[in-house]
Design an enzyme around this catalytic site. Structure first.
Site, PDB file in Angstrom:
ATOM      1  N   THR A 211     113.390  39.747 -42.083  1.00  0.00           N
ATOM      2  CA  THR A 211     114.038  38.534 -42.584  1.00  0.00           C
ATOM      3  C   THR A 211     114.843  38.758 -43.859  1.00  0.00           C
ATOM      4  O   THR A 211     115.492  37.835 -44.353  1.00  0.00           O
ATOM      5  CB  THR A 211     112.986  37.448 -42.882  1.00  0.00           C
ATOM      6  OG1 THR A 211     112.084  37.943 -43.878  1.00  0.00           O
ATOM      7  CG2 THR A 211     112.227  37.070 -41.626  1.00  0.00           C
ATOM      8  N   LYS A 212     114.817  39.965 -44.409  1.00  0.00           N
ATOM      9  CA  LYS A 212     115.415  40.199 -45.718  1.00  0.00           C
ATOM     10  C   LYS A 212     116.937  40.384 -45.619  1.00  0.00           C
ATOM     11  O   LYS A 212     117.507  40.465 -44.527  1.00  0.00           O
ATOM     12  CB  LYS A 212     114.767  41.412 -46.374  1.00  0.00           C
ATOM     13  CG  LYS A 212     113.279  41.259 -46.628  1.00  0.00           C
ATOM     14  CD  LYS A 212     112.961  40.041 -47.479  1.00  0.00           C
ATOM     15  CE  LYS A 212     111.515  39.975 -47.942  1.00  0.00           C
ATOM     16  NZ  LYS A 212     110.552  39.694 -46.888  1.00  0.00           N
ATOM     17  N   THR A 213     117.598  40.460 -46.793  1.00  0.00           N
ATOM     18  CA  THR A 213     119.060  40.563 -46.837  1.00  0.00           C
ATOM     19  C   THR A 213     119.557  41.706 -45.979  1.00  0.00           C
ATOM     20  O   THR A 213     120.526  41.571 -45.237  1.00  0.00           O
ATOM     21  CB  THR A 213     119.536  40.748 -48.290  1.00  0.00           C
ATOM     22  OG1 THR A 213     118.996  39.705 -49.086  1.00  0.00           O
ATOM     23  CG2 THR A 213     121.058  40.711 -48.358  1.00  0.00           C
TER      24      THR A 213
END
Length: 421
Positions: A211-213
């Site tokens: 889910t991270k950048t």
């Protein structure tokens, strides 16, 4: 004849942005014959610290990888890839000399990993309440929490808003504390004109969870300017072996001998994951720009709704978003809101209404002082953490990710507005 409209496809809370570039890179790595930690992982580490260095002092973006100025600056950083940010935090604390009985200051408003790694070492997390405006840890409470046993502080850049690192580092130096930044949300966040990763902390740990950048599926990275911390992290990352397995297995001369110098862990990143990371890193500024634009839309469209939008002052007035270097930059990993009393709807009903309309949401986070293990082990009371408690009771994280379309976001906003009519 009654005809029902087709049911809308579920809009998830988050989704990784994977394209052909990442898929082709994985295929190439798998065909290479070496898929665990090897040359691709070393390349990812080099490129990541190059990215940190190239953003350190307003240096131009999109420079050649042969830029001598950036190469020289990147040599002052060490990058150690790991299989999760949790592993990275554990290694960083261990390398900083945290031992049983020590105390480490952590925010209560964070994921449990921030505190659990402290317990891995037999040390004790000391929880700090949130700042009511930023939701980062309340700086005014830090000094009161420090005891002779306090050895470190782990600031968490909640939702992607950078903590005030100059102030935190000043306090740490005053009390001789180590600083390990939990930067799981903070790529590419900036505070006081400096990218997170470039301040004078002992270690900074990033997450590359789905889910991270940017993502590697599972994974993380430790950044440090301290060669001794880096050396210890590398040794402990792979069973406490005195040299990399990659070097032993690819050497063209007999090179079978190694020594176990410490009881280490199995925290290394694979070349498969690193091949994804290399392609994702090329897109980090593009991804941030897209997140910033979506945050701007939420802030503008929901400004009259009975909700509190945290850090709305980080909306950009620059529609093109070509300015890669801002004095303060929010990564917008999360877009969090609080329902206000005049919303006349509670948290569960709000979340259910959106879910009934095929929209995913989440809550970040259930504060650690409420979680049974931390609450019972340390006899924690919600009354001692009033800001985080009140925030959590009305908190919703809205979907924000780069694969969302303008129509997706418009659909979310329309459904939110309907609840307040």
């Amino acid at each position: 004849m009654n005809m029902q409209a087709p049911k809308r496809k579920f809009l998830p809370f988050a989704m990784p942005d994977i394209s052909d570039e990442e898929i082709n890179a994985v295929v190439q790595t798998m065909k290479s014959g070496w898929i665990t930690t090897g040359v691709v992982t070393k390349q990812f580490e080099s490129l990541f610290k190059y990215y940190i260095a190239s953003n350190a002092e307003y240096l131009p973006q999109h420079e050649s990888l042969n830029n001598p100025q950036i190469i020289k600056l990147s040599e002052s950083y060490e990058a150690i890839s790991v299989n999760s940010a949790t592993a990275g935090l554990h290694l960083a604390l261990e390398a900083c000399g945290i031992n049983a009985g020590d105390e480490v200051l952590v925010p209560t408003l964070t994921f449990t990993a921030t505190a659990e790694v402290v317990r891995y070492l037999g040390a004790n997390p000391i929880f700090i309440d949130s700042d009511p405006e930023t939701l980062n840890l309340d700086l005014t409470q830090i000094e009161a929490k420090i005891t002779p046993n306090t050895k470190a502080i782990i600031p968490v850049h909640f939702a992607g808003l950078a903590c005030d690192m100059p102030k935190i580092i000043a306090i740490a130096k005053k009390f001789n504390l180590k600083v390990i930044e939990d930067a799981a949300h903070a790529l590419p966040s900036i505070i006081d004109g400096k990218l997170i990763g470039t301040h004078d902390s002992d270690a900074i740990v990033y997450s590359f969870y789905a889910t991270k950048t940017i993502t590697t599926g599972e994974g993380g990275m430790i950044i440090t300017k301290n060669p001794e911390i880096a050396k210890r992290c590398r040794i402990m990352r792979l069973h406490g072996i005195s040299r990399d397995a990659f070097d032993r297995y690819t050497s063209t001369v007999p090179s079978w001998y190694y020594e176990i110098v410490a009881p280490g862990y199995k925290y290394n990143m694979s070349d498969i994951a690193s091949s994804i990371g290399i392609e994702q890193l090329k897109k980090v500024n593009k991804f941030w720009s897209m997140r910033q634009k979506m945050a701007n839309v939420y802030i503008e469209e929901l400004k009259n709704a009975p909700i509190k939008i945290f850090n709305a002052n980080y909306a950009s007035n620059d529609n093109s978003l070509d300015q890669n270097y801002l004095i303060n930059r929010h990564s917008w990993h999360l877009f969090v809101i609080n329902l206000l009393p005049d919303a006349n709807i509670d948290q569960n009903t709000f979340i259910k209404n959106l879910a009934d309309n095929q929209i995913g949401t989440s809550v970040h986070f259930i504060p650690l002082h409420i979680q049974p293990y931390w609450r019972d082990t340390y006899k924690l009371k919600s009354s001692n953490y009033p800001i985080a408690t009140k925030y959590y009771q009305n908190a919703i994280s809205l979907p924000l990710y780069t694969k969302m379309t303008e129509l997706d976001q418009e659909y979310v906003i329309d459904n939110i507005k309907k609840m307040f009519k």
